[in-house]
Design a protein around this motif. Structure first.
Motif, PDB file in Angstrom:
ATOM      1  N   VAL A  80       1.489  -1.040   0.051  1.00 58.44           N
ATOM      2  CA  VAL A  80       0.007  -0.038   0.083  1.00 58.44           C
ATOM      3  C   VAL A  80       0.588   1.205  -0.093  1.00 58.44           C
ATOM      4  CG1 VAL A  80      -1.797   1.226   1.641  1.00 58.44           C
ATOM      5  CG2 VAL A  80      -2.218  -1.200   0.756  1.00 58.44           C
ATOM      6  N   GLU A  81       2.462   1.342   0.704  1.00 58.77           N
ATOM      7  CA  GLU A  81       2.732   3.217   0.674  1.00 58.77           C
ATOM      8  C   GLU A  81       3.309   2.920  -0.606  1.00 58.77           C
ATOM      9  OE1 GLU A  81       4.852   2.082   4.197  1.00 58.77           O
ATOM     10  OE2 GLU A  81       3.438   2.630   5.842  1.00 58.77           O
ATOM     11  N   ALA A  82       3.973   1.575  -0.990  1.00 62.55           N
ATOM     12  CA  ALA A  82       4.570   1.817  -3.017  1.00 62.55           C
ATOM     13  C   ALA A  82       3.680   2.082  -3.585  1.00 62.55           C
ATOM     14  CB  ALA A  82       5.203   0.657  -2.853  1.00 62.55           C
ATOM     15  N   PHE A  83       2.076   1.824  -3.267  1.00 63.01           N
ATOM     16  CA  PHE A  83       1.456   2.152  -4.028  1.00 63.01           C
ATOM     17  C   PHE A  83       0.941   3.840  -4.059  1.00 63.01           C
ATOM     18  CE2 PHE A  83      -2.910   2.504  -5.835  1.00 63.01           C
ATOM     19  CZ  PHE A  83      -2.830   2.152  -7.154  1.00 63.01           C
ATOM     20  N   GLN A  84       1.020   4.699  -2.594  1.00 64.01           N
ATOM     21  CA  GLN A  84       1.156   5.318  -2.327  1.00 64.01           C
ATOM     22  C   GLN A  84       1.563   6.434  -3.170  1.00 64.01           C
ATOM     23  OE1 GLN A  84       0.563   5.120   1.647  1.00 64.01           O
ATOM     24  NE2 GLN A  84      -2.223   5.323   1.539  1.00 64.01           N
ATOM     25  N   GLU A  85       2.845   5.889  -3.000  1.00 64.34           N
ATOM     26  CA  GLU A  85       4.107   6.676  -3.611  1.00 64.34           C
ATOM     27  C   GLU A  85       4.153   6.712  -5.689  1.00 64.34           C
ATOM     28  OE1 GLU A  85       8.561   5.848  -2.072  1.00 64.34           O
ATOM     29  OE2 GLU A  85       7.573   4.877  -0.276  1.00 64.34           O
ATOM     30  N   LEU A  86       3.792   5.880  -5.834  1.00 60.83           N
ATOM     31  CA  LEU A  86       3.143   6.205  -7.709  1.00 60.83           C
ATOM     32  C   LEU A  86       2.139   6.617  -7.460  1.00 60.83           C
ATOM     33  CD1 LEU A  86       4.073   4.658 -10.165  1.00 60.83           C
ATOM     34  CD2 LEU A  86       2.158   2.936  -9.795  1.00 60.83           C
ATOM     35  N   THR A  87       1.329   6.579  -6.695  1.00 59.33           N
ATOM     36  CA  THR A  87      -0.064   7.743  -6.672  1.00 59.33           C
ATOM     37  C   THR A  87       0.502   9.234  -6.594  1.00 59.33           C
ATOM     38  OG1 THR A  87      -1.863   5.434  -6.062  1.00 59.33           O
ATOM     39  CG2 THR A  87      -2.490   8.120  -5.773  1.00 59.33           C
ATOM     40  N   ASP A  88       1.250   9.304  -5.487  1.00 57.32           N
ATOM     41  CA  ASP A  88       1.581  10.717  -4.881  1.00 57.32           C
ATOM     42  C   ASP A  88       2.696  10.611  -6.438  1.00 57.32           C
ATOM     43  OD1 ASP A  88      -0.062  10.593  -2.869  1.00 57.32           O
ATOM     44  OD2 ASP A  88       3.019  10.064  -1.618  1.00 57.32           O
ATOM     45  N   GLU A  89       3.259  10.311  -6.955  1.00 56.15           N
ATOM     46  CA  GLU A  89       3.974  10.932  -8.150  1.00 56.15           C
ATOM     47  C   GLU A  89       2.713  11.380  -9.067  1.00 56.15           C
ATOM     48  OE1 GLU A  89       7.107  11.905 -10.521  1.00 56.15           O
ATOM     49  OE2 GLU A  89       6.681  12.067  -8.388  1.00 56.15           O
ATOM     50  N   VAL A  90       2.038  10.489  -9.810  1.00 53.88           N
ATOM     51  CA  VAL A  90       1.344  10.969 -10.723  1.00 53.88           C
ATOM     52  C   VAL A  90       0.585  11.992 -10.428  1.00 53.88           C
ATOM     53  CG1 VAL A  90      -1.603   9.778 -11.382  1.00 53.88           C
ATOM     54  CG2 VAL A  90       0.383   8.248 -11.301  1.00 53.88           C
TER      55      VAL A  90
END
Length: 119
Positions: A80-90
């Motif tokens: 979830v944290e990895a997905f959140q980091e990707l989403t933050d970059e998007v």
């Protein structure tokens, strides 16, 4: 360059191919994550959630990147944290795109209005 859990990823949402792959992967993940809430067992939900997140990374960046970023185990927090980091970059890149678009529109709308006024 985006770095998540020590893995450097080349992610440029301004590239049409990357944007398309991201949109497809994100849409598929959302469908799976929506189904997770229906699961009675936490362990099943965690495994499916991790599989969905890893698939997003594999789809966007290539086979095996999901395990590289999230680890081979199914640790829901890490995924979830990895997905959140990707989403933050998007979100960051979309904001940058919006700023660039607004600047270009205002720059050229002003010139167009000036040209019309001179006629």
């Amino acid at each position: 360059m985006l770095e998540i859990n020590g893995t450097e990823l080349d992610f440029d949402l301004f590239d049409a191919d990357t944007a398309e792959v991201y949109e497809i992967a994100y849409s598929e993940a959302q469908d799976i994550i929506a189904e997770l809430q229906k699961s009675d067992k936490m362990s099943i939900a965690f495994r499916r959630g991790c599989a969905a997140v890893k698939k997003v990374f594999d789809t966007i960046f290539g086979e095996g990147v999901g395990d590289e970023v999230c680890g081979e185990k199914d640790n829901f927090r890490i995924c979830v944290e990895a997905f959140q980091e990707l989403t933050d970059e998007v979100i960051r890149q979309k904001k940058e795109l919006g700023t660039m678009s607004s600047a270009a529109i205002s720059k050229y709308q002003g010139n167009r209005a000036e040209r019309r006024a001179k006629k």
